[in-house]
Design an enzyme around this catalytic site. Structure first.
Site, PDB file in Angstrom:
ATOM      1  N   ASP A  85      -5.898  12.036 -15.829  1.00 40.12           N
ATOM      2  CA  ASP A  85      -4.751  11.073 -16.037  1.00 40.12           C
ATOM      3  C   ASP A  85      -3.539  11.039 -15.085  1.00 40.12           C
ATOM      4  OD1 ASP A  85      -3.954   9.067 -17.527  1.00 40.12           O
ATOM      5  OD2 ASP A  85      -3.284  10.061 -19.499  1.00 40.12           O
ATOM      6  N   HIS A 182       3.992   3.907 -23.053  1.00 40.54           N
ATOM      7  CA  HIS A 182       3.604   5.334 -23.628  1.00 40.54           C
ATOM      8  C   HIS A 182       4.458   5.658 -24.729  1.00 40.54           C
ATOM      9  CE1 HIS A 182       2.039   4.991 -19.257  1.00 40.54           C
ATOM     10  NE2 HIS A 182       0.746   5.475 -20.063  1.00 40.54           N
ATOM     11  N   GLY A 211      -1.214   3.561 -23.205  1.00 43.32           N
ATOM     12  CA  GLY A 211       0.017   3.455 -24.025  1.00 43.32           C
ATOM     13  C   GLY A 211      -0.601   2.760 -25.468  1.00 43.32           C
ATOM     14  N   SER A 213      -1.473   4.087 -28.381  1.00 42.33           N
ATOM     15  CA  SER A 213      -1.008   4.383 -29.736  1.00 42.33           C
ATOM     16  C   SER A 213      -0.133   3.457 -30.434  1.00 42.33           C
ATOM     17  CB  SER A 213      -0.218   5.648 -29.858  1.00 42.33           C
ATOM     18  OG  SER A 213      -1.016   6.940 -29.291  1.00 42.33           O
ATOM     19  N   ASN A 232      -6.604   3.828 -23.177  1.00 40.33           N
ATOM     20  CA  ASN A 232      -6.002   5.267 -23.161  1.00 40.33           C
ATOM     21  C   ASN A 232      -5.138   5.393 -24.610  1.00 40.33           C
ATOM     22  OD1 ASN A 232      -6.766   5.246 -20.688  1.00 40.33           O
ATOM     23  ND2 ASN A 232      -5.165   6.139 -19.821  1.00 40.33           N
ATOM     24  N   THR A 235      -0.621   9.815 -27.839  1.00 43.92           N
ATOM     25  CA  THR A 235       0.361  10.147 -28.787  1.00 43.92           C
ATOM     26  C   THR A 235      -0.162  10.253 -30.226  1.00 43.92           C
ATOM     27  OG1 THR A 235       2.207   9.016 -27.383  1.00 43.92           O
ATOM     28  CG2 THR A 235       2.591   9.493 -29.383  1.00 43.92           C
TER      29      THR A 235
HETATM   30  P1  13P Z   1      -0.257   6.817 -25.713  1.00 43.73           P
HETATM   31  O1  13P Z   1       0.339   8.503 -25.400  1.00 43.73           O
HETATM   32  O2  13P Z   1       1.144   6.098 -25.976  1.00 43.73           O
HETATM   33  O3  13P Z   1      -1.287   6.603 -26.715  1.00 43.73           O
HETATM   34  O4  13P Z   1      -0.885   6.574 -24.232  1.00 43.73           O
HETATM   35  C1  13P Z   1      -1.603   7.212 -23.671  1.00 43.73           C
HETATM   36  C2  13P Z   1      -1.929   6.864 -22.320  1.00 43.73           C
HETATM   37  O5  13P Z   1      -1.861   5.871 -21.623  1.00 43.73           O
HETATM   38  C3  13P Z   1      -2.209   8.038 -21.214  1.00 43.73           C
HETATM   39  O6  13P Z   1      -2.490   7.802 -19.872  1.00 43.73           O
END
Ligand code: 13P
Length: 282
Positions: A85, A182, A211, A213, A232, A235
């Site tokens: 990532d 994120h 992002g 979550s 992805n 969180t």
């Molecule tokens: P979140 O942590 O907001 O779920 O996003 C994860 C992400 O985009 C990792 O690249």
């Protein structure tokens, strides 16, 4: 089975007009839960390492992380891919490639466009020499704690710029800024699906939504049929894992209970993951 190249899994997602889900993990319990939940629902999955987590926690450096993912993937029959990532450090990207990551993200989204293109191009040249795919980012997916980031149209990806970026950099997947951010949202996000479909029409490249979550499922369904092939999530998975630890130690103060903790945690994480993975329409 053996790890499957992320590029092949993205192609499967694109052919099925859906998205594979990519989970950030920091240790064996998380890796095990992701891969075995995918097996339960019979869907491909991606496991991601975020370099900053590796800095905080030496159990998830690229080599040990890759070894754990490879070994658990051997236990199942669904395709599992290994992805690095957000990374800006080319030497770290090379280290991850050597460790067996089949896709790496070069994140130059905060740089001026031409510099982002030049840097991505260099990473693509190196990665492709090893048969490894590259995810780039254009526009900028900000931080949910800054409420203004998710609504700041200046940060959103522009379809015509996406076309230029992909043509010139040669990246294999593109993270787009369409209203997600994120971390923990202060306000429910509203994805710009119109913009997403315009980006999707402008380029023939799998698109990535960061992002993950806290985005409502109906918006995700729309995003997945409008070009998002990799989604992805970090969180909410981390928060659940932490809450699981807190509850377990509260309920089991005796030190001997430690030995039963992995099974307990994996059970709770897998219940969450199975539900999340149902969003992938493979
Ligand atoms: P979140 O942590 O907001 O779920 O996003 C994860 C992400 O985009 C990792 O690249």
């Amino acid at each position: 089975m053996s790890l499957v190249p992320v590029k092949d899994i993205l192609k499967m997602a694109s052919d099925a007009n859906t998205s594979v889900i990519a989970f950030n993990c920091i240790d064996y319990n998380m890796i095990y839960s992701v891969i075995h939940a995918a097996e339960k629902v019979n869907k491909p999955v991606l496991v991601m390492l975020y370099p900053e987590h590796a800095e905080l926690n030496n159990t998830c450096n690229p080599e040990t992380f890759a070894a754990a993912v490879k070994s658990v993937a051997e236990e199942v029959s669904v395709p599992v891919g290994l992805h690095l990532d957000h990374c800006q450090d080319v030497s770290y990207i090379i280290r991850a490639i050597k460790a067996g990551f089949s896709c790496v993200m070069y994140d130059g989204s905060m740089l001026p466009l031409e510099e982002n293109i030049e840097n991505t191009k260099l990473v693509v040249k190196i990665a492709h020499a090893f048969g490894v795919a590259v995810e780039g980012e254009l526009g900028h997916v900000g931080v949910a704690a800054n409420k203004s980031d998710q609504a700041n149209l200046d940060l959103y990806t522009k379809p015509e710029v996406a076309k230029k970026y992909i043509e010139e950099s040669g990246a294999d997947a593109l993270a787009v800024a369409i209203g997600s951010a994120h971390g923990v949202y202060k306000e429910t996000p509203k994805l710009d699906i119109q913009r997403l479909s315009e980006i999707n029409a402008a380029i023939d490249t799998p698109l990535v939504l960061h992002g993950g979550s806290g985005i409502p499922n109906d918006q995700l369904d729309m995003a997945f049929v409008n070009g998002i092939n990799k989604f992805n999530v970090g969180t909410e998975f981390f928060h659940l894992y932490h809450e699981t630890m807190r509850k377990y130690t509260e309920e089991h103060p005796d030190g001997a209970a430690l030995f039963d903790y992995p099974k307990y945690a994996q059970g709770i994480l897998m219940d969450y993951l199975v539900k999340k993975l149902e969003l992938s329409k493979f």
